[in-house]
Design a protein around this motif. Structure first.
Motif, PDB file in Angstrom:
ATOM      1  N   ALA A 159      33.749 -28.642  71.535  1.00 21.49           N
ATOM      2  CA  ALA A 159      34.283 -27.662  70.488  1.00 21.49           C
ATOM      3  C   ALA A 159      32.497 -27.030  70.532  1.00 21.49           C
ATOM      4  CB  ALA A 159      34.917 -28.000  69.676  1.00 21.49           C
ATOM      5  N   LYS A 160      32.750 -25.430  70.204  1.00 20.39           N
ATOM      6  CA  LYS A 160      31.216 -25.130  69.400  1.00 20.39           C
ATOM      7  C   LYS A 160      31.008 -25.646  67.861  1.00 20.39           C
ATOM      8  CE  LYS A 160      31.605 -21.050  72.065  1.00 20.39           C
ATOM      9  NZ  LYS A 160      32.038 -19.455  72.105  1.00 20.39           N
ATOM     10  N   SER A 161      29.581 -25.440  67.027  1.00 19.88           N
ATOM     11  CA  SER A 161      29.613 -26.229  65.837  1.00 19.88           C
ATOM     12  C   SER A 161      28.390 -25.762  65.802  1.00 19.88           C
ATOM     13  CB  SER A 161      29.737 -27.452  66.501  1.00 19.88           C
ATOM     14  OG  SER A 161      28.279 -27.752  66.760  1.00 19.88           O
ATOM     15  N   LEU A 162      27.966 -25.982  64.534  1.00 25.01           N
ATOM     16  CA  LEU A 162      26.911 -24.653  63.751  1.00 25.01           C
ATOM     17  C   LEU A 162      25.887 -25.167  64.351  1.00 25.01           C
ATOM     18  CD1 LEU A 162      25.609 -23.346  61.344  1.00 25.01           C
ATOM     19  CD2 LEU A 162      25.406 -25.322  60.933  1.00 25.01           C
ATOM     20  N   TRP A 163      25.489 -26.215  64.903  1.00 20.58           N
ATOM     21  CA  TRP A 163      24.793 -27.214  65.832  1.00 20.58           C
ATOM     22  C   TRP A 163      24.696 -26.749  67.580  1.00 20.58           C
ATOM     23  CZ3 TRP A 163      21.044 -27.553  62.562  1.00 20.58           C
ATOM     24  CH2 TRP A 163      21.528 -27.711  61.036  1.00 20.58           C
ATOM     25  N   GLY A 164      25.529 -25.770  68.556  1.00 22.33           N
ATOM     26  CA  GLY A 164      26.080 -25.735  69.363  1.00 22.33           C
ATOM     27  C   GLY A 164      26.948 -26.221  70.323  1.00 22.33           C
ATOM     28  N   TYR A 165      27.087 -26.791  71.308  1.00 18.12           N
ATOM     29  CA  TYR A 165      28.101 -27.164  72.194  1.00 18.12           C
ATOM     30  C   TYR A 165      28.542 -28.568  72.148  1.00 18.12           C
ATOM     31  CZ  TYR A 165      32.715 -26.533  74.952  1.00 18.12           C
ATOM     32  OH  TYR A 165      33.648 -26.382  76.023  1.00 18.12           O
ATOM     33  N   SER A 166      29.545 -29.924  71.997  1.00 12.96           N
ATOM     34  CA  SER A 166      29.595 -30.563  72.479  1.00 12.96           C
ATOM     35  C   SER A 166      31.040 -31.618  72.213  1.00 12.96           C
ATOM     36  CB  SER A 166      28.479 -31.405  70.836  1.00 12.96           C
ATOM     37  OG  SER A 166      29.368 -31.814  69.494  1.00 12.96           O
ATOM     38  N   GLY A 167      30.792 -32.945  72.218  1.00 10.68           N
ATOM     39  CA  GLY A 167      32.143 -33.666  73.081  1.00 10.68           C
ATOM     40  C   GLY A 167      32.087 -34.998  72.459  1.00 10.68           C
ATOM     41  N   VAL A 168      33.170 -35.623  72.586  1.00  8.02           N
ATOM     42  CA  VAL A 168      32.470 -36.884  72.329  1.00  8.02           C
ATOM     43  C   VAL A 168      33.535 -38.390  73.015  1.00  8.02           C
ATOM     44  CG1 VAL A 168      33.005 -39.548  70.946  1.00  8.02           C
ATOM     45  CG2 VAL A 168      31.796 -36.803  70.253  1.00  8.02           C
ATOM     46  N   VAL A 169      33.404 -39.297  73.535  1.00  7.72           N
ATOM     47  CA  VAL A 169      34.348 -39.955  74.779  1.00  7.72           C
ATOM     48  C   VAL A 169      34.161 -41.589  73.721  1.00  7.72           C
ATOM     49  CG1 VAL A 169      34.645 -37.974  76.199  1.00  7.72           C
ATOM     50  CG2 VAL A 169      33.216 -39.691  76.234  1.00  7.72           C
ATOM     51  N   GLN A 170      34.679 -41.974  74.295  1.00  8.93           N
ATOM     52  CA  GLN A 170      34.624 -43.338  74.511  1.00  8.93           C
ATOM     53  C   GLN A 170      35.103 -44.208  75.778  1.00  8.93           C
ATOM     54  OE1 GLN A 170      37.222 -45.942  71.994  1.00  8.93           O
ATOM     55  NE2 GLN A 170      35.206 -47.278  71.514  1.00  8.93           N
ATOM     56  N   ALA A 171      34.090 -45.168  76.118  1.00 11.88           N
ATOM     57  CA  ALA A 171      34.502 -45.699  77.378  1.00 11.88           C
ATOM     58  C   ALA A 171      35.330 -46.683  76.972  1.00 11.88           C
ATOM     59  CB  ALA A 171      32.512 -45.780  78.078  1.00 11.88           C
ATOM     60  N   PRO A 172      36.144 -47.189  78.912  1.00  9.80           N
ATOM     61  CA  PRO A 172      37.026 -48.362  78.326  1.00  9.80           C
ATOM     62  C   PRO A 172      36.467 -49.156  77.946  1.00  9.80           C
ATOM     63  CG  PRO A 172      36.670 -47.003  81.265  1.00  9.80           C
ATOM     64  CD  PRO A 172      36.082 -46.022  80.095  1.00  9.80           C
ATOM     65  N   ASP A 173      35.144 -49.284  78.099  1.00  8.99           N
ATOM     66  CA  ASP A 173      34.373 -50.831  77.478  1.00  8.99           C
ATOM     67  C   ASP A 173      34.172 -50.792  76.102  1.00  8.99           C
ATOM     68  OD1 ASP A 173      31.612 -50.265  76.749  1.00  8.99           O
ATOM     69  OD2 ASP A 173      31.571 -49.276  78.986  1.00  8.99           O
TER      70      ASP A 173
END
Length: 212
Positions: free
Chosen positions: A85-99
């Motif tokens: 998603a867009k934010s004040l600082w740019g565009y980003s997303g967060v994921v958690q690896a299987p480990d």
């Protein structure tokens, strides 16, 4: 508990080793994700519950590349913690690896200026710490050079010439909030930082050992 800060040579971050239950499965994931050359893997059954106190962040050139890395991670088995998603600082997303390792993929651009390049501009190991100023001083005493600092909120250190990963510090609770997870956690951090000097442990329990 932290070791004595004095050392005969300046320390730098030379490598990052993730401690995982199944190194072969983790290797397959990180190869598909596209970051296998940036990290090392080690088998570990150490107890770890909740937030491990760190994230690895990829900085890329545009939103299309953010989406590309997120898609590759999810296709390989990652869980989405924060959709892109867009934010004040740019565009980003967060994921958690299987480990269990949390990854954030971000760009300062809010509009696409080109296709998904799959190129990584920068990779940052962001440690969530209780006291940024105190931990910053701990690392400065060990020879790390500060390149960015925002009081007690954030610190970034110069990268070692041979390492693709840059080290930075952020308040633990602020980091957890940014990643979309509760700040509480117990047990092992499940990460070892490769040192250009000796073995030591920082004030927040992150272990450094001489890099192979």
């Amino acid at each position: 508990m932290a070791t004595n800060a004095s050392t005969s040579a300046p320390t730098s971050l030379a490598s990052v080793t993730l401690e995982v239950a199944d190194p072969e499965a983790a290797r397959r994931f990180y190869t598909a994700f596209g970051v296998d050359t940036y990290i090392r893997l080690r088998a570990s059954e150490a107890h770890s519950a909740g937030f491990r106190g760190f994230t690895l962040g990829l900085t890329v050139s545009n939103p299309a590349t953010v989406d590309g890395f997120l898609r590759a991670a999810v296709d390989a088995g990652a869980t989405v913690l924060k959709p892109a998603a867009k934010s004040l600082w740019g565009y980003s997303g967060v994921v958690q690896a299987p480990d269990g390792t949390i990854w954030k993929i971000a760009t300062s651009a809010k509009k696409d200026t080109g296709p998904d390049t799959r190129d990584i501009d920068e990779i940052v190991l962001l440690l969530g710490v209780e006291a940024v100023k105190a931990t910053r001083q701990f690392y400065v005493d060990r020879g790390l050079t500060v390149t960015k600092s925002f009081g007690g909120k954030y610190t970034e250190f110069a990268a070692h010439a041979s390492s693709p990963v840059k080290l930075a510090l952020y308040k633990r609770r602020a980091l957890a909030k940014d990643l979309g997870v509760p700040a509480d956690g117990t047990g092992s951090h499940r990460i070892t930082l490769g040192s250009t000097t000796d073995t030591f442990t920082d004030p927040d329990g992150f272990v450094w050992e001489p890099a192979a």
